[in-house]
Design a protein around this motif. Structure first.
Motif, PDB file in Angstrom:
ATOM      1  N   UNK A  24       8.692  -6.331   2.937  1.00 49.97           N
ATOM      2  CA  UNK A  24       8.028  -4.953   2.692  1.00 49.97           C
ATOM      3  C   UNK A  24       6.544  -5.240   2.209  1.00 49.97           C
ATOM      4  N   UNK A  25       6.538  -5.977   1.112  1.00 49.43           N
ATOM      5  CA  UNK A  25       5.205  -6.348   0.455  1.00 49.43           C
ATOM      6  C   UNK A  25       4.221  -6.761   1.597  1.00 49.43           C
ATOM      7  N   UNK A  26       4.579  -7.778   2.492  1.00 51.25           N
ATOM      8  CA  UNK A  26       3.498  -8.131   3.588  1.00 51.25           C
ATOM      9  C   UNK A  26       3.102  -7.049   4.371  1.00 51.25           C
ATOM     10  N   UNK A  27       4.100  -6.234   4.861  1.00 50.49           N
ATOM     11  CA  UNK A  27       3.823  -5.152   5.553  1.00 50.49           C
ATOM     12  C   UNK A  27       2.838  -4.347   5.235  1.00 50.49           C
ATOM     13  N   UNK A  28       3.078  -4.095   3.785  1.00 51.71           N
ATOM     14  CA  UNK A  28       2.032  -2.989   3.043  1.00 51.71           C
ATOM     15  C   UNK A  28       0.682  -3.570   3.022  1.00 51.71           C
ATOM     16  N   UNK A  29       0.618  -4.863   2.838  1.00 53.06           N
ATOM     17  CA  UNK A  29      -0.655  -5.468   2.586  1.00 53.06           C
ATOM     18  C   UNK A  29      -1.205  -5.552   4.086  1.00 53.06           C
ATOM     19  N   UNK A  30      -0.596  -5.872   5.072  1.00 57.13           N
ATOM     20  CA  UNK A  30      -1.142  -5.734   6.553  1.00 57.13           C
ATOM     21  C   UNK A  30      -1.550  -4.139   7.004  1.00 57.13           C
ATOM     22  N   UNK A  31      -0.826  -3.380   6.366  1.00 59.62           N
ATOM     23  CA  UNK A  31      -1.433  -2.105   6.705  1.00 59.62           C
ATOM     24  C   UNK A  31      -2.755  -1.792   5.874  1.00 59.62           C
ATOM     25  N   UNK A  32      -2.925  -2.228   4.921  1.00 56.93           N
ATOM     26  CA  UNK A  32      -4.153  -2.053   4.027  1.00 56.93           C
ATOM     27  C   UNK A  32      -5.301  -2.999   4.719  1.00 56.93           C
ATOM     28  N   UNK A  33      -5.001  -3.904   5.433  1.00 61.32           N
ATOM     29  CA  UNK A  33      -6.085  -4.815   6.081  1.00 61.32           C
ATOM     30  C   UNK A  33      -6.293  -3.909   7.355  1.00 61.32           C
ATOM     31  N   UNK A  34      -5.367  -3.669   7.991  1.00 59.67           N
ATOM     32  CA  UNK A  34      -5.397  -3.072   9.321  1.00 59.67           C
ATOM     33  C   UNK A  34      -6.202  -1.627   9.429  1.00 59.67           C
ATOM     34  N   UNK A  35      -6.431  -1.014   8.158  1.00 55.78           N
ATOM     35  CA  UNK A  35      -7.040   0.162   8.106  1.00 55.78           C
ATOM     36  C   UNK A  35      -8.473  -0.028   7.661  1.00 55.78           C
TER      37      UNK A  35
ATOM     38  N   UNK B 117      11.436 -19.739  10.578  1.00 53.84           N
ATOM     39  CA  UNK B 117      10.356 -20.059   9.755  1.00 53.84           C
ATOM     40  C   UNK B 117       9.454 -21.117  10.560  1.00 53.84           C
ATOM     41  N   UNK B 118       9.905 -22.092  11.108  1.00 53.43           N
ATOM     42  CA  UNK B 118       8.892 -23.144  11.862  1.00 53.43           C
ATOM     43  C   UNK B 118       7.910 -22.308  12.837  1.00 53.43           C
ATOM     44  N   UNK B 119       8.746 -21.594  13.645  1.00 52.90           N
ATOM     45  CA  UNK B 119       8.216 -20.935  14.837  1.00 52.90           C
ATOM     46  C   UNK B 119       7.183 -19.545  14.311  1.00 52.90           C
ATOM     47  N   UNK B 120       7.410 -18.978  13.104  1.00 52.72           N
ATOM     48  CA  UNK B 120       6.474 -17.996  12.697  1.00 52.72           C
ATOM     49  C   UNK B 120       5.029 -18.792  12.150  1.00 52.72           C
ATOM     50  N   UNK B 121       5.662 -20.013  11.493  1.00 53.08           N
ATOM     51  CA  UNK B 121       4.415 -20.846  10.987  1.00 53.08           C
ATOM     52  C   UNK B 121       3.475 -20.983  12.308  1.00 53.08           C
ATOM     53  N   UNK B 122       4.046 -21.582  13.296  1.00 55.34           N
ATOM     54  CA  UNK B 122       3.336 -22.018  14.737  1.00 55.34           C
ATOM     55  C   UNK B 122       2.762 -20.738  15.223  1.00 55.34           C
ATOM     56  N   UNK B 123       3.134 -19.594  15.246  1.00 55.64           N
ATOM     57  CA  UNK B 123       2.620 -18.434  15.634  1.00 55.64           C
ATOM     58  C   UNK B 123       1.246 -18.027  14.909  1.00 55.64           C
ATOM     59  N   UNK B 124       1.437 -18.044  13.470  1.00 58.32           N
ATOM     60  CA  UNK B 124       0.548 -17.775  12.705  1.00 58.32           C
ATOM     61  C   UNK B 124      -0.852 -18.558  13.204  1.00 58.32           C
ATOM     62  N   UNK B 125      -0.531 -19.890  13.182  1.00 54.58           N
ATOM     63  CA  UNK B 125      -1.454 -21.029  13.163  1.00 54.58           C
ATOM     64  C   UNK B 125      -2.286 -20.689  14.663  1.00 54.58           C
TER      65      UNK B 125
ATOM     66  N   UNK C 257       2.499 -11.871  10.984  1.00 50.99           N
ATOM     67  CA  UNK C 257       3.339 -12.351   9.947  1.00 50.99           C
ATOM     68  C   UNK C 257       4.319 -11.152   9.470  1.00 50.99           C
ATOM     69  N   UNK C 258       3.503 -10.046   9.335  1.00 52.29           N
ATOM     70  CA  UNK C 258       4.344  -9.103   9.024  1.00 52.29           C
ATOM     71  C   UNK C 258       5.600  -8.598   9.895  1.00 52.29           C
ATOM     72  N   UNK C 259       5.386  -8.697  11.080  1.00 54.93           N
ATOM     73  CA  UNK C 259       6.316  -8.109  12.191  1.00 54.93           C
ATOM     74  C   UNK C 259       7.415  -9.237  12.196  1.00 54.93           C
ATOM     75  N   UNK C 260       6.895 -10.548  12.352  1.00 54.55           N
ATOM     76  CA  UNK C 260       7.914 -11.474  12.506  1.00 54.55           C
ATOM     77  C   UNK C 260       8.766 -11.764  11.210  1.00 54.55           C
ATOM     78  N   UNK C 261       8.333 -11.670  10.077  1.00 53.13           N
ATOM     79  CA  UNK C 261       8.912 -11.734   8.918  1.00 53.13           C
ATOM     80  C   UNK C 261      10.015 -10.591   8.758  1.00 53.13           C
TER      81      UNK C 261
END
Length: 204
Positions: A100-111, A174-182, A157-161
């Motif tokens: 939830x916290x990561x989703x909120x941070x992502x929202x702040x950045x996306x706006x 976890x490893x697939x999220x790391x790979x996707x983010x990289x 990251x927000x969606x996948x977590x």
């Protein structure tokens, strides 16, 4: 059964509330919505946080604290793939525990750059500025590709977590999220060598 600490309970409340703020925005999230989301009465929620505004600011502060922790961990590393990998791994671990916290941070950045002020956003003041510092980029740096990649990575990251938590398989994801983010940051893995079967198919 061990009694849960006040800090742990507060962190759980903040994460669930942050997820609600991320989905609906501050103005469109009521105190009743928040209480229902965390499984408390309004009075019970107010026992932990005196107002909706206090709850929102506490969630943002928790995000800022974690972002600062990640920045402190990666600052000694030079810009490049190794620093990006370490930052992504730290953020993924946090995101899987506090989606939830990561989703909120992502929202702040996306706006950024929009006229949206619903969440009391003051531009690069807080968690969003710190996250950009982690990846060595700012919106006015002129490096559009890097900026787009960082914003895209954080959105993924927000969606996948959230998806990993819903699937109940944080370890497997976890490893697939790391790979996707990289990948989003431009650090793609080398393509695997073709198998004998693939070679035979290509020659056919």
């Amino acid at each position: 059964m061990a009694r849960l600490t006040r800090q742990y309970v507060d962190e759980q409340i903040l994460d669930r509330a942050a997820g609600l703020f991320a989905r609906h925005g501050f103005a469109h999230t009521s105190l009743k919505d928040l209480a229902d989301a965390v499984g408390l009465s309004k009075a019970g929620l107010l026992h932990h946080f005196p107002s909706k505004e206090a709850l929102f600011e506490a969630a943002m502060e928790m995000g800022r604290t974690q972002s600062q922790h990640v920045l402190d961990q990666v600052s000694p590393l030079p810009d490049g793939p190794a620093r990006d990998r370490r930052a992504v791994e730290l953020l993924v671990d946090f995101a899987l525990e506090r989606p939830g916290l990561v989703a909120l941070a992502s929202r702040a950045i996306n706006t950024l750059g929009s006229d949206e002020t619903d969440d009391g956003d003051n531009g690069l003041a807080g968690v969003d500025r710190l996250v950009f510092d982690v990846f060595g980029v700012t919106p006015d740096s002129g490096d559009t590709e890097r900026l787009v990649r960082v914003v895209g990575m954080l959105s993924a990251l927000a969606v996948l977590s959230l998806s990993a938590n819903r699937a109940g398989d944080k370890t497997g994801w976890r490893p697939h999220i790391v790979t996707t983010c990289l990948d989003a940051l431009g650090h793609r893995r080398a393509s695997p060598s073709p198998s004998p079967f693939d070679l035979a198919q290509a020659e056919a």
